[in-house]
Scaffold this motif. Structure first.
Motif, PDB file in Angstrom:
ATOM      1  N   PHE A   1       0.699  -1.087   0.113  1.00  0.00           N
ATOM      2  CA  PHE A   1      -0.178  -0.133  -0.068  1.00  0.00           C
ATOM      3  C   PHE A   1       1.118   1.439  -0.360  1.00  0.00           C
ATOM      4  CE2 PHE A   1      -2.308   3.865   1.721  1.00  0.00           C
ATOM      5  CZ  PHE A   1      -3.477   3.284   1.523  1.00  0.00           C
ATOM      6  N   ALA A   2       1.890   0.767   0.885  1.00  0.00           N
ATOM      7  CA  ALA A   2       3.103   2.037   1.273  1.00  0.00           C
ATOM      8  C   ALA A   2       3.228   2.554  -0.615  1.00  0.00           C
ATOM      9  CB  ALA A   2       3.612   2.344   2.060  1.00  0.00           C
ATOM     10  N   LYS A   3       4.047   1.553  -0.917  1.00  0.00           N
ATOM     11  CA  LYS A   3       4.621   1.919  -2.495  1.00  0.00           C
ATOM     12  C   LYS A   3       3.736   2.108  -3.720  1.00  0.00           C
ATOM     13  CE  LYS A   3       7.345  -1.557  -4.147  1.00  0.00           C
ATOM     14  NZ  LYS A   3       7.956  -2.473  -4.715  1.00  0.00           N
ATOM     15  N   GLN A   4       2.315   1.937  -3.504  1.00  0.00           N
ATOM     16  CA  GLN A   4       1.636   2.292  -3.909  1.00  0.00           C
ATOM     17  C   GLN A   4       0.527   4.101  -4.497  1.00  0.00           C
ATOM     18  OE1 GLN A   4      -1.973  -0.002  -5.010  1.00  0.00           O
ATOM     19  NE2 GLN A   4      -2.907   1.196  -6.303  1.00  0.00           N
ATOM     20  N   HIS A   5       0.954   4.157  -2.674  1.00  0.00           N
ATOM     21  CA  HIS A   5       0.166   4.952  -2.380  1.00  0.00           C
ATOM     22  C   HIS A   5       1.281   6.648  -1.997  1.00  0.00           C
ATOM     23  CE1 HIS A   5      -3.415   3.918  -3.102  1.00  0.00           C
ATOM     24  NE2 HIS A   5      -3.576   2.557  -2.714  1.00  0.00           N
ATOM     25  N   GLY A   6       2.457   6.057  -1.667  1.00  0.00           N
ATOM     26  CA  GLY A   6       3.086   7.187  -0.632  1.00  0.00           C
ATOM     27  C   GLY A   6       2.814   7.306   0.750  1.00  0.00           C
ATOM     28  N   PHE A   7       3.619   8.013   1.154  1.00  0.00           N
ATOM     29  CA  PHE A   7       3.593   9.071   2.449  1.00  0.00           C
ATOM     30  C   PHE A   7       3.043   9.877   2.586  1.00  0.00           C
ATOM     31  CE2 PHE A   7       7.298   5.123   2.509  1.00  0.00           C
ATOM     32  CZ  PHE A   7       6.920   4.329   3.428  1.00  0.00           C
ATOM     33  N   PRO A   8       2.470  10.579   3.126  1.00  0.00           N
ATOM     34  CA  PRO A   8       2.586   9.755   5.109  1.00  0.00           C
ATOM     35  C   PRO A   8       1.236   9.140   5.561  1.00  0.00           C
ATOM     36  CG  PRO A   8       2.209  11.835   4.909  1.00  0.00           C
ATOM     37  CD  PRO A   8       2.019  12.086   3.489  1.00  0.00           C
ATOM     38  N   LEU A   9       1.889   8.250   6.269  1.00  0.00           N
ATOM     39  CA  LEU A   9       0.287   7.021   6.024  1.00  0.00           C
ATOM     40  C   LEU A   9      -0.024   7.235   7.973  1.00  0.00           C
ATOM     41  CD1 LEU A   9       1.888   4.468   4.297  1.00  0.00           C
ATOM     42  CD2 LEU A   9      -0.034   5.790   3.384  1.00  0.00           C
ATOM     43  N   VAL A  10      -0.686   7.089   7.551  1.00  0.00           N
ATOM     44  CA  VAL A  10      -1.131   6.562   9.788  1.00  0.00           C
ATOM     45  C   VAL A  10      -1.576   5.001   9.637  1.00  0.00           C
ATOM     46  CG1 VAL A  10      -3.267   6.354  11.108  1.00  0.00           C
ATOM     47  CG2 VAL A  10      -2.370   8.671   9.724  1.00  0.00           C
ATOM     48  N   ILE A  11      -0.968   4.082  10.750  1.00  0.00           N
ATOM     49  CA  ILE A  11      -0.695   3.204  11.112  1.00  0.00           C
ATOM     50  C   ILE A  11      -1.788   2.886  12.279  1.00  0.00           C
ATOM     51  CG2 ILE A  11       0.238   1.417  12.192  1.00  0.00           C
ATOM     52  CD1 ILE A  11       0.138   0.987   9.554  1.00  0.00           C
ATOM     53  N   LYS A  12      -2.553   2.502  12.621  1.00  0.00           N
ATOM     54  CA  LYS A  12      -3.815   2.291  14.046  1.00  0.00           C
ATOM     55  C   LYS A  12      -4.672   0.628  14.111  1.00  0.00           C
ATOM     56  CE  LYS A  12      -7.138   5.192  12.281  1.00  0.00           C
ATOM     57  NZ  LYS A  12      -7.835   6.125  11.671  1.00  0.00           N
ATOM     58  N   PRO A  13      -4.585  -0.082  15.521  1.00  0.00           N
ATOM     59  CA  PRO A  13      -5.435  -1.024  15.125  1.00  0.00           C
ATOM     60  C   PRO A  13      -6.561  -0.604  14.558  1.00  0.00           C
ATOM     61  CG  PRO A  13      -4.468  -0.008  17.032  1.00  0.00           C
ATOM     62  CD  PRO A  13      -4.829   0.303  16.317  1.00  0.00           C
ATOM     63  N   ASN A  14      -7.000  -2.000  14.380  1.00  0.00           N
ATOM     64  CA  ASN A  14      -8.959  -2.178  13.825  1.00  0.00           C
ATOM     65  C   ASN A  14      -9.232  -1.464  14.715  1.00  0.00           C
ATOM     66  OD1 ASN A  14     -10.864  -2.142  11.576  1.00  0.00           O
ATOM     67  ND2 ASN A  14     -11.231  -4.520  12.314  1.00  0.00           N
TER      68      ASN A  14
END
Length: 302
Positions: free
Chosen positions: A64-77
């Motif tokens: 997903f990061a490779k496809q859409h780039g940064f910045p990103l958010v990671i969080k528990p579902n």
């Protein structure tokens, strides 16, 4: 079995949800438990939300990061109070570390595009908005003479004088704060220039020292208000705490800016609306009276 469920839910409420409202029935609460559920409803209702992915396999997040780039958010579902959330993520090293830490809270994880803007909690009830607050991470503002350590002491003294604790916590001079300052090439002894706002931690949650500001609801455009009420209806709820980010601010129409809805809370923590660090404290008693008249089925069952 029903008695056991009630006992477990009572323990969870007392241990983890003190100060959280309980005005929705069991079916509504079930439909709001995860970010994945909220995303599905937002998508169906054409509510603006971040492009993202729910994953178990970490390599899907990497793709997903490779496809859409940064910045990103990671969080528990599934989580609350921003537990296990990490942002903004700008590198693959930060991404993998955040994935590991988020999975301590919950096995399935969310990756989303990150939007820099103002973060709000909007409490909507049937037919109207109850309260709107803007949420901030812990910060201090430089005056050109005091160190960050002294500014923290000054800010904590103001919070104590305003009697905000224990809802709004003091800012801690702990390892977490020191390490976050170090990333900005700062220390507790650094003296910020006058007017320079220093962020002491990235999360907006209250436990690390985050604060809130009340928003005058009359400044919110009607189309924004209607969108929040539409979201309430989409979940068939009596009350929702809606978390949303506006790039320019909630005082501007969502149609004229980037805007992402993050999640909904079926048991919003209303106590923090009574303890603003900034802005005027609202009288929310008429809203509570309206909510207290509701007949809620299965209110004590998880």
């Amino acid at each position: 079995m029903q008695a056991i469920k009630k006992a477990i839910y009572s323990w969870i409420s007392q241990r983890y949800m003190n100060g959280c409202s309980s005005y929705n029935n069991l079916e509504v609460r079930k439909g709001c438990r995860s970010k994945e559920q909220a995303r599905a409803v937002f998508n169906k209702g054409n509510v603006p939300h971040a492009r993202g992915l729910i994953f178990f396999n970490p390599f899907k997040a990497h793709s997903f990061a490779k496809q859409h780039g940064f910045p990103l958010v990671i969080k528990p579902n599934v989580s609350g109070y921003s537990r296990g959330s990490y942002f903004p993520i700008n590198t693959y090293a930060q991404l993998w570390k955040a994935i590991f830490l988020a999975k301590i809270w919950w096995p399935t994880t969310v990756i989303e595009q990150y939007l820099k803007g103002s973060n709000y909690r909007v409490v909507a009830i049937k037919g109207e908005l109850m309260s709107v607050i803007e949420r901030y991470p812990p910060t201090v503002t430089g005056d050109g003479t005091k160190s960050i350590s002294e500014l923290i002491d000054e800010e904590n003294a103001i919070r104590a004088e305003m009697k905000l604790h224990p809802t709004i916590y003091p800012i801690q001079k702990n390892e977490q704060t020191i390490n976050f300052l170090k990333k900005q090439n700062l220390s507790m002894d650094s003296v910020p220039a006058e007017g320079n706002v220093i962020t002491l931690f990235y999360r907006i949650s209250l436990a690390p020292g985050g604060t809130v500001r009340t928003i005058d609801k009359s400044t919110i455009p009607e189309d924004n208000k209607q969108l929040f009420l539409d979201v309430l209806e989409m979940f068939d709820a009596n009350i929702l705490g809606i978390d949303v980010i506006f790039e320019k601010g909630i005082e501007h129409s969502y149609k004229d800016q980037k805007c992402i809805f993050l999640e909904v809370n079926s048991r919003p923590y209303l106590k923090m609306h009574d303890y603003p660090r900034f802005g005027e404290k609202e009288d929310l008693s008429p809203y509570y009276q309206k909510l207290d008249r509701l007949d809620i089925s299965n209110a004590d069952t998880y």
